[in-house]
Design a protein around this motif. Structure first.
Motif, short mmCIF file in Angstrom:
data_model
loop_
_atom_site.label_atom_id
_atom_site.label_comp_id
_atom_site.label_asym_id
_atom_site.label_seq_id
_atom_site.Cartn_x
_atom_site.Cartn_y
_atom_site.Cartn_z
N PHE A 141 -2.14 1.49 -13.21
CA PHE A 141 -0.78 1.46 -12.66
C PHE A 141 -0.36 0.05 -12.26
O PHE A 141 -1.18 -0.83 -12.01
CB PHE A 141 -0.63 2.43 -11.48
N PHE A 142 0.97 -0.14 -12.24
CA PHE A 142 1.61 -1.37 -11.80
C PHE A 142 2.57 -1.04 -10.66
O PHE A 142 3.25 0.00 -10.69
CB PHE A 142 2.42 -2.01 -12.93
N LEU A 143 2.69 -1.95 -9.71
CA LEU A 143 3.66 -1.84 -8.63
C LEU A 143 4.49 -3.13 -8.60
O LEU A 143 3.94 -4.23 -8.52
CB LEU A 143 2.95 -1.67 -7.27
N PHE A 144 5.81 -2.97 -8.68
CA PHE A 144 6.72 -4.11 -8.65
C PHE A 144 7.60 -4.00 -7.41
O PHE A 144 8.39 -3.05 -7.29
CB PHE A 144 7.59 -4.13 -9.90
N GLU A 145 7.47 -4.95 -6.52
CA GLU A 145 8.33 -4.96 -5.34
C GLU A 145 9.79 -5.07 -5.78
O GLU A 145 10.65 -4.36 -5.28
CB GLU A 145 7.95 -6.14 -4.45
N ARG A 146 10.04 -5.96 -6.75
CA ARG A 146 11.36 -6.11 -7.35
C ARG A 146 11.21 -6.52 -8.80
O ARG A 146 10.36 -7.34 -9.13
CB ARG A 146 12.20 -7.17 -6.60
N ALA A 152 11.13 -1.31 -5.56
CA ALA A 152 10.19 -0.19 -5.39
C ALA A 152 9.93 0.51 -6.72
O ALA A 152 10.26 1.68 -6.92
CB ALA A 152 10.70 0.80 -4.35
N VAL A 153 9.30 -0.20 -7.66
CA VAL A 153 9.03 0.32 -9.00
C VAL A 153 7.54 0.64 -9.13
O VAL A 153 6.69 -0.22 -8.93
CB VAL A 153 9.46 -0.69 -10.07
N VAL A 154 7.25 1.88 -9.49
CA VAL A 154 5.89 2.34 -9.75
C VAL A 154 5.78 2.71 -11.22
O VAL A 154 6.58 3.52 -11.72
CB VAL A 154 5.53 3.57 -8.89
N ALA A 155 4.83 2.12 -11.93
CA ALA A 155 4.61 2.44 -13.34
C ALA A 155 3.16 2.86 -13.52
O ALA A 155 2.25 2.10 -13.18
CB ALA A 155 4.94 1.25 -14.23
N THR A 156 2.94 4.06 -14.05
CA THR A 156 1.57 4.55 -14.22
C THR A 156 1.46 5.37 -15.49
O THR A 156 2.45 5.93 -15.97
CB THR A 156 1.13 5.40 -13.01
N GLY A 157 0.26 5.44 -16.05
CA GLY A 157 0.09 6.22 -17.26
C GLY A 157 -1.32 6.17 -17.78
O GLY A 157 -2.27 6.00 -17.01
N SER A 158 -1.45 6.32 -19.09
CA SER A 158 -2.76 6.52 -19.71
C SER A 158 -3.30 5.29 -20.42
O SER A 158 -4.48 5.24 -20.77
CB SER A 158 -2.69 7.67 -20.72
#
Length: 400
Positions: A141-146, A152-158
């Motif tokens: 997963f990735f977390l982007f503050e901006r 508040a962006v959350v990116a997750t997957g396989s």
């Protein structure tokens, strides 16, 4: 350890204040360039890598990117992260122990250090295990503050970012990007912080799930693992217990790299017997799991896989349910890093998101599932066919 309720609330409030402070009214009301979406990788394609590169490139100076990755080898990703740090973004990278030897990761780590920014770093869990889990830090997963006008962006997957392997650009993979859910972002930030603390020497928590149980934030619910081996604690089975098949004939679609947990298999058979339809595409199944699922050639169960030698198999970890889930007329997606096998439940650091009643996201996952199902070249119609799910050149389990 108790749930981080105060931390979540404080961070969510801070994010909302950050997004509003010092911004003209017209700009504040303008829609962000980035919206909640799903991205899917076709074998040999770079769709997910390209999407994440855009998110990394879109992060402004003095914002923070955090990522937890099982493997991190793709040069477009490692190079983008290093370039972000070099332009003033705080980049924090946590990887599984076995990922540290790859030259692209080493180059990223060195470039982060050369920036002199103490808020930019690359660290790893102990070699041969996860941070909290005893087997692997299997998150992706990735977390982007901006980034790209959004907060508040959350990116997750396989996807493993393992170059052209089945787990990387070589297979079918998915990534879900959630935008603007401050509570979900805070949950993932807390989880990342806890993983980092263990990487730095804090005591591991082998039952992280129990100490930090699932939380609903908006239309999402987030789950973090490992979860200890106690009777009746299979999270996927428990979710399937919420599916009804009498008043509404629910449809369950599962697209997954590994499906071996017998409680899931038995619940799927039970639901099919009640009238639900079950459609599965999987790459790896034990003989016992496959034979139990197909025993008696149950109606309303379909299982497809990939032939030996077909390197373009499925690596996704998705379950879609349409029908009576919690209530009639529901559409729900479960996605993230967790396979439907025992190590993923009990021994790995993993994350899962449930997305409830987002019609666009649901339809995109179903469309992808149908594409993967069309590409599958093994149809399992009886227990005797289950040998087809066990090719002699099975992919490396570590690629899961």
């Amino acid at each position: 350890m108790k749930p981080h309720g105060k931390r979540i609330g404080a961070l969510a409030a801070a994010l909302l204040m950050t997004g509003a402070a010092g911004v003209p009214a017209a700009a504040a009301s303008a829609p962000p360039q980035l919206t909640t979406r799903a991205d899917f990788n076709t074998p040999g394609g770079g769709q997910i890598v390209e999407h994440l590169r855009k998110l990394i490139d879109g992060a402004p100076a003095n914002s923070t990117i955090r990522t937890a990755q099982f493997l991190l080898r793709d040069e477009p990703i490692t190079d983008a992260l290093a370039e972000a740090a070099e332009r003033g973004v705080h980049v924090q990278v946590l990887v599984n122990g076995r990922a540290t030897g790859h030259p692209n990761y080493q180059d990223l780590k060195n470039r982060l250090k050369k920036t002199g920014d103490k808020k930019s770093w690359a660290k790893s869990c102990a070699d041969g295990r996860g941070c909290n889990g005893g087997n692997a830090m299997h998150n992706k997963f990735f977390l982007f503050e901006r980034t790209l006008g959004a907060a508040a962006v959350v990116a997750t997957g396989s996807a493993n970012f393992s170059e052209n392997t089945t787990g990387g650009k070589g297979g079918w993979n998915s990534y879900y990007t959630d935008v603007g859910n401050a509570g979900l972002f805070a949950r993932y930030n807390d989880y990342f912080t806890d993983l980092r603390k263990v990487a730095e020497g804090a005591t591991a928590n082998p039952d992280y799930y129990e100490a930090n149980p699932p939380v609903v934030t908006g239309n999402t619910k987030s789950y973090f693992y490992p979860r200890l081996k106690d009777e009746g604690n299979d999270t996927v089975e428990n979710s399937l217990k919420e599916v009804g098949c009498l008043s509404e004939k629910s449809k369950i679609r599962i697209g997954v790299w590994s499906l071996t947990r017998m409680k899931i298999i038995e619940r799927l058979r039970f639901l099919a017997a009640l009238g639900c339809t079950v459609d599965i595409v999987a790459l790896r199944m034990t003989a016992g799991a496959c034979e139990t699922l197909m025993k008696g050639q149950p109606d309303r169960v379909r299982l497809r896989g990939f032939k030996a030698g077909n390197e373009h198999g499925i690596h996704e970890k998705n379950m879609m349910i349409e029908g009576d889930y919690l209530k009639p007329g529901t559409k729900v997606v479960f996605t993230g890093s967790q396979n439907f096998n025992n190590p993923s439940l009990h021994e790995n650091d993993e994350n899962v998101i449930r997305i409830l009643d987002n019609d666009g996201i649901y339809r995109s996952f179903v469309k992808n599932f149908e594409q993967v199902a069309d590409a599958a070249d093994e149809e399992i119609e009886s227990p005797a066919d289950c040998v087809k799910m066990l090719p002699p050149n099975e992919p490396d389990p570590a690629e899961g």
